[in-house]
Design a protein around this motif. Structure first.
Motif, PDB file in Angstrom:
ATOM      1  N   GLU A 283     -38.546 -28.771 -69.075  1.00  0.00           N
ATOM      2  CA  GLU A 283     -37.972 -27.308 -68.913  1.00  0.00           C
ATOM      3  C   GLU A 283     -37.946 -26.760 -67.429  1.00  0.00           C
ATOM      4  OE1 GLU A 283     -40.538 -24.519 -70.888  1.00  0.00           O
ATOM      5  OE2 GLU A 283     -40.471 -25.893 -72.886  1.00  0.00           O
ATOM      6  N   THR A 284     -38.608 -27.641 -66.678  1.00  0.00           N
ATOM      7  CA  THR A 284     -38.808 -27.407 -65.012  1.00  0.00           C
ATOM      8  C   THR A 284     -37.742 -28.027 -64.399  1.00  0.00           C
ATOM      9  OG1 THR A 284     -41.241 -27.051 -64.915  1.00  0.00           O
ATOM     10  CG2 THR A 284     -40.020 -27.632 -62.977  1.00  0.00           C
ATOM     11  N   ARG A 285     -37.384 -29.131 -64.861  1.00  0.00           N
ATOM     12  CA  ARG A 285     -36.045 -30.119 -64.522  1.00  0.00           C
ATOM     13  C   ARG A 285     -34.967 -29.454 -64.593  1.00  0.00           C
ATOM     14  NH1 ARG A 285     -35.492 -32.793 -60.173  1.00  0.00           N
ATOM     15  NH2 ARG A 285     -33.851 -30.966 -60.036  1.00  0.00           N
ATOM     16  N   ALA A 286     -34.714 -28.384 -66.180  1.00  0.00           N
ATOM     17  CA  ALA A 286     -33.688 -28.017 -66.633  1.00  0.00           C
ATOM     18  C   ALA A 286     -33.330 -26.819 -65.508  1.00  0.00           C
ATOM     19  CB  ALA A 286     -33.804 -27.664 -67.954  1.00  0.00           C
ATOM     20  N   ASP A 287     -34.430 -25.982 -65.392  1.00  0.00           N
ATOM     21  CA  ASP A 287     -34.192 -24.972 -64.190  1.00  0.00           C
ATOM     22  C   ASP A 287     -33.819 -25.285 -63.073  1.00  0.00           C
ATOM     23  OD1 ASP A 287     -34.902 -22.564 -65.566  1.00  0.00           O
ATOM     24  OD2 ASP A 287     -36.903 -22.217 -64.662  1.00  0.00           O
ATOM     25  N   LEU A 288     -34.477 -26.554 -62.445  1.00  0.00           N
ATOM     26  CA  LEU A 288     -34.039 -27.026 -61.059  1.00  0.00           C
ATOM     27  C   LEU A 288     -32.682 -27.517 -60.966  1.00  0.00           C
ATOM     28  CD1 LEU A 288     -37.313 -28.673 -60.237  1.00  0.00           C
ATOM     29  CD2 LEU A 288     -36.541 -26.374 -59.511  1.00  0.00           C
ATOM     30  N   ASP A 289     -31.843 -28.024 -62.208  1.00  0.00           N
ATOM     31  CA  ASP A 289     -30.640 -28.269 -62.271  1.00  0.00           C
ATOM     32  C   ASP A 289     -29.459 -27.519 -62.222  1.00  0.00           C
ATOM     33  OD1 ASP A 289     -31.506 -31.151 -62.263  1.00  0.00           O
ATOM     34  OD2 ASP A 289     -31.337 -31.133 -64.408  1.00  0.00           O
ATOM     35  N   THR A 290     -30.417 -26.194 -62.091  1.00  0.00           N
ATOM     36  CA  THR A 290     -29.039 -24.601 -61.912  1.00  0.00           C
ATOM     37  C   THR A 290     -28.984 -24.423 -60.585  1.00  0.00           C
ATOM     38  OG1 THR A 290     -31.177 -23.104 -62.206  1.00  0.00           O
ATOM     39  CG2 THR A 290     -29.922 -23.966 -64.230  1.00  0.00           C
ATOM     40  N   THR A 291     -29.805 -24.955 -59.590  1.00  0.00           N
ATOM     41  CA  THR A 291     -29.582 -24.689 -58.243  1.00  0.00           C
ATOM     42  C   THR A 291     -29.070 -25.779 -57.442  1.00  0.00           C
ATOM     43  OG1 THR A 291     -30.748 -23.869 -56.299  1.00  0.00           O
ATOM     44  CG2 THR A 291     -32.092 -25.514 -57.770  1.00  0.00           C
ATOM     45  N   GLN A 292     -28.418 -25.567 -56.301  1.00  0.00           N
ATOM     46  CA  GLN A 292     -27.829 -26.547 -55.426  1.00  0.00           C
ATOM     47  C   GLN A 292     -28.854 -26.952 -54.340  1.00  0.00           C
ATOM     48  OE1 GLN A 292     -24.793 -27.646 -55.567  1.00  0.00           O
ATOM     49  NE2 GLN A 292     -24.941 -26.488 -57.285  1.00  0.00           N
ATOM     50  N   ILE A 293     -30.038 -26.217 -54.396  1.00  0.00           N
ATOM     51  CA  ILE A 293     -31.237 -26.606 -53.317  1.00  0.00           C
ATOM     52  C   ILE A 293     -31.633 -27.914 -53.958  1.00  0.00           C
ATOM     53  CG2 ILE A 293     -33.456 -26.202 -52.837  1.00  0.00           C
ATOM     54  CD1 ILE A 293     -33.021 -23.162 -53.384  1.00  0.00           C
ATOM     55  N   PRO A 294     -31.814 -28.910 -52.911  1.00  0.00           N
ATOM     56  CA  PRO A 294     -32.486 -30.384 -53.451  1.00  0.00           C
ATOM     57  C   PRO A 294     -33.876 -30.047 -53.939  1.00  0.00           C
ATOM     58  CG  PRO A 294     -31.293 -30.491 -51.265  1.00  0.00           C
ATOM     59  CD  PRO A 294     -31.148 -29.255 -51.679  1.00  0.00           C
ATOM     60  N   THR A 295     -34.240 -30.709 -55.051  1.00  0.00           N
ATOM     61  CA  THR A 295     -35.795 -30.370 -55.691  1.00  0.00           C
ATOM     62  C   THR A 295     -36.266 -31.604 -56.466  1.00  0.00           C
ATOM     63  OG1 THR A 295     -34.634 -29.467 -57.450  1.00  0.00           O
ATOM     64  CG2 THR A 295     -35.236 -28.043 -56.049  1.00  0.00           C
ATOM     65  N   PRO A 296     -36.778 -32.429 -55.580  1.00  0.00           N
ATOM     66  CA  PRO A 296     -37.377 -33.682 -56.158  1.00  0.00           C
ATOM     67  C   PRO A 296     -38.768 -33.335 -56.942  1.00  0.00           C
ATOM     68  CG  PRO A 296     -37.441 -33.864 -53.940  1.00  0.00           C
ATOM     69  CD  PRO A 296     -36.607 -32.617 -53.937  1.00  0.00           C
ATOM     70  N   ILE A 297     -38.881 -33.976 -58.009  1.00  0.00           N
ATOM     71  CA  ILE A 297     -40.186 -33.923 -58.936  1.00  0.00           C
ATOM     72  C   ILE A 297     -41.248 -35.025 -58.596  1.00  0.00           C
ATOM     73  CG2 ILE A 297     -41.407 -33.610 -60.856  1.00  0.00           C
ATOM     74  CD1 ILE A 297     -39.134 -31.879 -61.915  1.00  0.00           C
ATOM     75  N   VAL A 298     -42.241 -34.823 -58.205  1.00  0.00           N
ATOM     76  CA  VAL A 298     -43.157 -35.889 -58.043  1.00  0.00           C
ATOM     77  C   VAL A 298     -44.581 -35.405 -58.756  1.00  0.00           C
ATOM     78  CG1 VAL A 298     -42.410 -36.958 -56.045  1.00  0.00           C
ATOM     79  CG2 VAL A 298     -44.248 -35.369 -55.938  1.00  0.00           C
ATOM     80  N   GLY A 299     -45.449 -36.554 -59.343  1.00  0.00           N
ATOM     81  CA  GLY A 299     -46.580 -35.830 -59.581  1.00  0.00           C
ATOM     82  C   GLY A 299     -47.584 -37.176 -60.214  1.00  0.00           C
ATOM     83  N   HIS A 300     -48.884 -36.513 -60.249  1.00  0.00           N
ATOM     84  CA  HIS A 300     -49.926 -37.351 -60.390  1.00  0.00           C
ATOM     85  C   HIS A 300     -50.215 -37.078 -62.123  1.00  0.00           C
ATOM     86  CE1 HIS A 300     -50.422 -37.015 -56.233  1.00  0.00           C
ATOM     87  NE2 HIS A 300     -51.015 -36.002 -56.235  1.00  0.00           N
ATOM     88  N   VAL A 301     -49.300 -37.356 -62.696  1.00  0.00           N
ATOM     89  CA  VAL A 301     -48.863 -37.066 -64.094  1.00  0.00           C
ATOM     90  C   VAL A 301     -50.156 -37.485 -65.216  1.00  0.00           C
ATOM     91  CG1 VAL A 301     -46.494 -36.460 -63.985  1.00  0.00           C
ATOM     92  CG2 VAL A 301     -47.298 -38.876 -64.403  1.00  0.00           C
ATOM     93  N   GLY A 302     -50.802 -38.552 -64.739  1.00  0.00           N
ATOM     94  CA  GLY A 302     -51.939 -39.142 -65.640  1.00  0.00           C
ATOM     95  C   GLY A 302     -52.985 -38.055 -65.683  1.00  0.00           C
ATOM     96  N   ASP A 303     -53.186 -36.857 -65.082  1.00  0.00           N
ATOM     97  CA  ASP A 303     -53.797 -35.893 -65.345  1.00  0.00           C
ATOM     98  C   ASP A 303     -53.139 -34.323 -65.614  1.00  0.00           C
ATOM     99  OD1 ASP A 303     -53.347 -35.336 -62.648  1.00  0.00           O
ATOM    100  OD2 ASP A 303     -55.512 -35.526 -61.893  1.00  0.00           O
ATOM    101  N   GLY A 304     -51.834 -34.461 -65.614  1.00  0.00           N
ATOM    102  CA  GLY A 304     -51.069 -33.217 -66.167  1.00  0.00           C
ATOM    103  C   GLY A 304     -50.721 -32.530 -64.929  1.00  0.00           C
TER     104      GLY A 304
END
Length: 468
Positions: free
Chosen positions: A363-384
């Protein structure tokens, strides 16, 4: 909602106060504009707010004497480590004295048989691990930046190894701290557990310099694993990558690190670190243990990844290769900024229960795709836990407002999923309104504790919450 507030404290230090401070430190009290400006800024997008002076103590006792002087003269005190905070924790909102602990960088003791050590607050995690290597030990908490141990405790840092080894909350056995009245307190002994009184150690961990100045830390250590293996795996979809993480965790695979970088972030890392990774959503893995256990972990995760659209595992088994791989991941912030030369970074993070991770990221990536601002996502996703970097034009008020809107949606989404407004960056200046949303009346209890320990609101004022 509460916002950071200024204070009548802000004023140049009186000559008599400067003289008292110099009696303690001599030339290690700095008043130069360049040093003050440096200590009034952090890695993130917050306005520079310099202190009136910067002190470089070498001991807990010197720190206590500085605090006693400041308490007598009602001068604010801002602790400073490496300056790598991302929510404005080190900016001097009310002026005052910045106490830079970076020269308190002595490793006090290593108790190898007990798997613990005691270090001064200015020791960095890389310095500590270099010192421990010959003893077959390591300190696993790795927030990416070469942060100081005291700063990591003050912000309750975690990082890439948290999925297996926990966070600073789990790693710290005891603290020595200087309290707002100048008293020196040792919060616990080296025993692995205790039922003796209130848990002062964990009260100070994560307090962001508002309750005490951490000067020494006793840490849990771990033996260096017999076998370490790292790999990257690209996925056709972000959903497949996140579902691989969730499945591996739910199956109890003891992966040491699972890091997610989306396709925007991979493109930035390739350009910045001169790598040639597929520009797809990618997981970075590391497995620790015996050779047999590592092989077993690898096979389980490989099968999960294949079922969910993962490609070939690209292995880095040599120490130099692993270091290069993880250095690239740790440089994701600067890689993101390189997408737009001259930009300002606004890094934000949330953490959600692992079962809601896919929903939150997608849902966050879908939100970010609506803007022209570069917005990479990174994460320590093993703990959420995951991060978004807004790469902003510093001259554009419109972009700042757009980033604020998207950040608000991200945090509101995480809270609606019973998550937290910050998994590891802390509150500082940037997330004070969301702390109230998350904890409600609990913030009033935090204020009571702050008022009891620091009635003059001198320790890092304006951070975490406003004091009415």
């Amino acid at each position: 909602m509460d916002q950071p507030q200024g204070s009548a404290f802000a004023r140049p230090l009186a000559p008599a106060v400067v003289s008292e401070l110099r009696e303690v430190l001599g030339g290690r009290l700095q008043l130069s504009e360049a040093i003050r400006q440096q200590h009034g800024s952090c890695e993130a997008h917050f306005e520079t707010m310099p202190p009136d002076a910067v002190a470089f103590p070498h001991s807990t006792e010197e720190t206590a004497r500085l605090v006693q002087i400041c308490a007598r003269h009602a001068i604010p005190v801002i602790p400073y480590g490496a300056g790598s905070s991302l929510e404005g924790q080190v900016v001097a909102t009310t002026g005052g004295l910045c106490i830079d602990l970076s020269e308190m960088n002595r490793i006090v003791a290593v108790h190898a048989a007990d798997l613990d050590c005691t270090v001064q607050a200015g020791v960095t995690r890389e310095q500590l691990n270099e010192y421990l290597r010959d003893q077959g030990l390591f300190f696993p908490i790795d927030p990416g930046a070469n942060a100081t141990i005291g700063g990591m405790a003050a912000t309750r840092a975690s990082g890439t190894n948290a999925v297996r080894y926990g966070t600073m909350r789990d790693a710290v056995l005891s603290l020595t701290a200087v309290m707002p009245d100048g008293r020196i307190v040792r919060t616990a002994r080296r025993a692995r557990k205790s039922s003796a009184g209130y848990d002062l150690t964990r009260l100070l961990i994560g307090s962001e310099g508002t309750l005490g100045i951490i000067t020494e830390v006793t840490l849990r250590l771990h033996g260096i694993p017999d076998a370490i293996s790292s790999a990257v795996c690209a996925f056709d979809t972000l959903q497949g990558a996140v579902d691989t993480v969730i499945t591996a965790i739910q199956l109890g695979v003891p992966v040491a690190r699972i890091e997610l970088v989306d396709e925007v972030g991979i493109g930035a890392i390739n350009s910045y670190a001169k790598l040639d990774l597929e520009e797809k959503p990618t997981l970075f893995f590391e497995f620790h243990g015996t050779k047999a256990s590592v092989d077993e972990q690898v096979e389980i995760v490989r099968e999960i990844a294949i079922d969910l659209g993962g490609g070939e595992f690209v292995w880095s088994n040599l120490s130099e290769e692993r270091s290069r791989l993880w250095k690239a991941r740790h440089q994701a912030y600067y890689a993101g900024l390189s997408l737009r030369p001259g930009s300002t970074g606004w890094a934000t993070d949330v953490c959600v229960p692992i079962s809601r991770l896919a929903d939150c990221i997608l849902e966050t990536r879908a939100d970010l795709d609506t803007t022209q601002i570069p917005t990479p996502i990174v994460g320590h996703v093993g703990d959420g836990n995951f991060h978004v970097l807004f790469v902003l034009d510093p001259a554009s008020e419109e972009e700042a407002a757009e980033a604020a809107r998207l950040n608000d949606r991200l945090v509101a989404r995480a809270l609606a999923m019973d998550g937290t407004c910050t998994g590891e960056h802390g509150i500082g200046l940037g997330k004070q309104q969301w702390l109230i949303e998350e904890h409600g009346p609990g913030v009033d209890i935090m204020r009571l504790i702050k008022r009891a320990l620091d009635p003059g609101n001198l320790f890092n004022p304006g951070k975490i919450f406003a004091m009415p």
